[in-house]
Design a protein around this motif. Structure first.
Motif, mmCIF file in Angstrom:
data_model
loop_
_atom_site.group_PDB
_atom_site.id
_atom_site.type_symbol
_atom_site.label_atom_id
_atom_site.label_comp_id
_atom_site.label_asym_id
_atom_site.label_seq_id
_atom_site.Cartn_x
_atom_site.Cartn_y
_atom_site.Cartn_z
ATOM 1 N N VAL A 199 0.866 -1.186 0.000
ATOM 2 C CA VAL A 199 0.000 0.000 0.000
ATOM 3 C C VAL A 199 0.895 1.225 0.000
ATOM 4 O O VAL A 199 1.792 1.353 0.847
ATOM 5 C CB VAL A 199 -0.935 -0.010 1.229
ATOM 6 N N ASN A 200 0.651 2.152 -0.957
ATOM 7 C CA ASN A 200 1.502 3.341 -1.074
ATOM 8 C C ASN A 200 1.092 4.405 -0.061
ATOM 9 O O ASN A 200 0.248 4.172 0.814
ATOM 10 C CB ASN A 200 1.450 3.881 -2.496
ATOM 11 N N ASN A 201 1.669 5.585 -0.192
ATOM 12 C CA ASN A 201 1.432 6.656 0.784
ATOM 13 C C ASN A 201 -0.003 7.153 0.759
ATOM 14 O O ASN A 201 -0.511 7.671 1.764
ATOM 15 C CB ASN A 201 2.388 7.818 0.515
ATOM 16 N N THR A 202 -0.663 7.063 -0.389
ATOM 17 C CA THR A 202 -2.051 7.543 -0.498
ATOM 18 C C THR A 202 -3.066 6.500 -0.059
ATOM 19 O O THR A 202 -4.270 6.734 -0.159
ATOM 20 C CB THR A 202 -2.335 7.960 -1.946
ATOM 21 N N GLY A 203 -2.594 5.335 0.384
ATOM 22 C CA GLY A 203 -3.508 4.309 0.831
ATOM 23 C C GLY A 203 -4.046 3.435 -0.280
ATOM 24 O O GLY A 203 -5.014 2.691 -0.070
#
Length: 584
Positions: A40-44
């Motif tokens: 999961v990246n920083n933006t969710g």
């Protein structure tokens, strides 16, 4: 109508919370996650990262799915498991078409793929033969059997063999092959595990011959067997066959390699024959105690009373194996006081042992003799373990080991009446050469060891024989092509003394001995791999020498596997299936 009370909102929340805590996360069922890593990246946002090229793709199950990931698996260039999707190279293949006006050439477009991992059978393909016919019509194409055979023509193998009788009363023979490959790695392969009609020498020899011919192996360097008389007959049979194949070295004079572990066992048993009475007393006492669980409990109680604490316990032995004799004596020696106390607890102990040919119970003097035997057998036990390895080179360490033991026995000879000697003329001289080709020892150590063990006169004579034998082996490994006039001229200059020729052996022996710390590990094969280009002829000889097995432990371990494969519950297996299971 139900009389149950209504469910309140607070109870509903409790049930929902309980359901959420008990629910387990499900593993992804799609096969694409074998090639991608979920994160999961920083933006969710959930994404998948390729394990081969590190590309990232959206993989949220509700928005994206795994279609893009699946398409990338087959298109990824770095994925070794996928078929290539690059543009194929077109090739125009001419084909002949017969029409009314005569034969015409019609071109056919097809894709072409290059693969360098071609089988030997490729030389018999129609396309390859057509290409050779255009390039060199006079070239004679060999069969794929000839190509595969010539690939290993330069390689000599060393084999070991032994026979075994299964629970079904079937006689089996095992033939492991030992050699050093091009990467200077010791290889051990079981090439045959077949039934034989009997344990007679002629039958063993014919079975080995059939095995070698089926593999196309004619370059045999040594055959390691134990000291059974039938093996002498088998070796004589193989010598005649290998000499007839014309691939022998020195007319197979040193083909026969006797199992060193078996020789040491016979020597030790012969040396202990005068002191078997105390050993038999201990053996009978151990057997008496282990025959009953009640006796074992009494003996353990005696050990506790004497304050004996030991992780090991009494073990039985095999009277024909000195290693097992060492184990039973060393374990029994720790419980000497427990045996004395047990004799007072169990009145039938002395009576039963005295009925065994009148041996009785060992006294203090006999236990002292047992202690000396344990020290004596311990060195041979450790020696047997070191020379019984099958995954490392052992041919070069035996002479050093047995020489050290000889020096130790000479110290014990006067005080303990122990004597061990062997005739150097009866030893296979390949053992000596294996020491010479070790850069830590060379001929200098061999000369020193022979003088120490056999004396100045005998040692000097034997050292000269070893040097001549090494030179003869080196000459036997050289190829003898037809000499051109230039080579004949150089040979003539050498003979008249106007030119000097330095062999690989002379160059190797003139180098300084490799001095290393005793604790430092030394990889002989790695050293020869790095220096093979400097000693082209000698390195081929070293491959044959270092690959020689000096014991038949490999065959015996294979029979242990055979006992597990062909046990009483799988007694209906055919010999062909048994061979397939063991060889794979």
């Amino acid at each position: 109508m139900s009389n149950q009370p209504p469910i309140t909102s607070s109870q509903t929340k409790v049930r929902e919370a309980t359901f959420k805590t008990k629910r387990k996360s499900m593993k992804p069922r799609s096969t694409v996650w074998d090639h991608f890593t979920k994160f999961v990246n920083n933006t969710g946002t959930q994404k998948g990262k390729c394990n081969y090229c590190d590309k990232e793709f959206f993989s949220d199950p509700k928005k994206n799915g795994t279609t893009s990931l699946r398409n990338h698996i087959f298109a990824c260039i770095k994925n070794l498991h996928s078929m290539t999707t690059r543009q194929s190279q077109l090739s125009l293949q001419p084909t002949c078409s017969t029409q009314e006006g005569g034969g015409t050439q019609i071109g056919t477009l097809s894709s072409w793929h290059f693969d360098q991992n071609l089988p030997f059978m490729f030389v018999e393909g129609e396309g390859f033969r057509e290409w050779v016919e255009y390039t060199q019509p006079r070239f004679r194409i060999p069969s794929h059997w000839t190509v595969s055979r010539d690939r290993y023509d330069f390689q000599r193998v060393c084999i070991t063999t032994d026979t075994w009788t299964s629970l079904q009363r079937n006689n089996y023979m095992c033939v492991p092959a030992h050699f050093i490959d091009d990467n200077w790695t010791l290889q051990k392969k079981i090439i045959n595990f077949c039934p034989i009609t009997s344990h007679k020498g002629d039958d063993i020899g014919m079975a080995i011959e059939s095995c070698l011919l089926s593999w196309g192996i004619k370059r045999v360097f040594t055959v390691t067997v134990d000291n059974a008389s039938s093996n002498d007959v088998a070796i004589s049979f193989l010598k005649r066959k290998i000499n007839a194949w014309r691939f022998s070295i020195l007319s197979c004079k040193y083909l026969h390699m006797r199992c060193i572990a078996h020789i040491i066992n016979l020597v030790v048993i012969d040396g202990m024959k005068d002191g078997l009475t105390p050993i038999k007393k201990v053996r009978d006492a151990v057997r008496y105690i282990r025959q009953s669980p009640t006796r074992l409990q009494r003996f353990k109680a005696c050990c506790e009373m004497e304050g004996i604490q030991s992780k090991s316990f009494l073990c039985l032995d095999v009277s024909t194996r000195c290693n097992y004799t060492y184990l039973i004596l060393s374990s029994a020696l720790k419980f000497e006081n427990a045996f004395d106390r047990y004799a007072t607890v169990d009145p039938y102990f002395k009576i039963d042992l005295q009925s065994c040919e009148g041996n009785g119970v060992a006294d203090s003097l006999e236990w002292e003799y047992i202690g000396k035997n344990v020290e004596f057998l311990g060195h041979f036990y450790e020696l047997t373990l070191r020379i019984s390895g099958s995954r490392y080179i052992i041919s070069n360490i035996f002479f050093d080991e047995i020489s050290s033991v000889d020096c130790l026995l000479q110290e014990w000879k006067s005080s303990n009446n122990l004597e061990l000697s062997w005739n150097p003329d009866k030893m296979n001289k390949i053992i000596y050469i294996a020491v010479v080709v070790d850069p830590r020892y060379q001929l200098e150590f061999m000369h020193f060891a022979l003088l120490t063990v056999y004396g100045k006169e005998k040692g000097t004579e034997l050292a000269k024989k070893v040097k001549l034998f090494v030179e003869s082996i080196e000459e036997g490994t050289k190829k003898k092509p037809r000499m051109r006039l230039g080579h004949q001229f150089m040979q003539h200059k050498i003979e008249i003394g106007e030119a000097k020729s330095k062999s690989d052996l002379d160059s190797y022996l003139n180098e300084d001995i490799l001095v290393l710390d005793e604790k430092e590990d030394f990889d002989k094969l790695k050293w020869w791999k790095m220096n093979a280009n400097r000693f082209l002829i000698l390195s081929h000889m070293v491959k044959d020498i270092l690959a020689v097995p000096i014991s038949t432990v490999v065959s015996e371990s294979t029979f242990s596997t055979g006992c597990r494969v062909l046990d009483c519950f799988r007694s209906s297996l055919t010999p062909k299936i048994v061979e397939a299971l063991i060889c794979t």
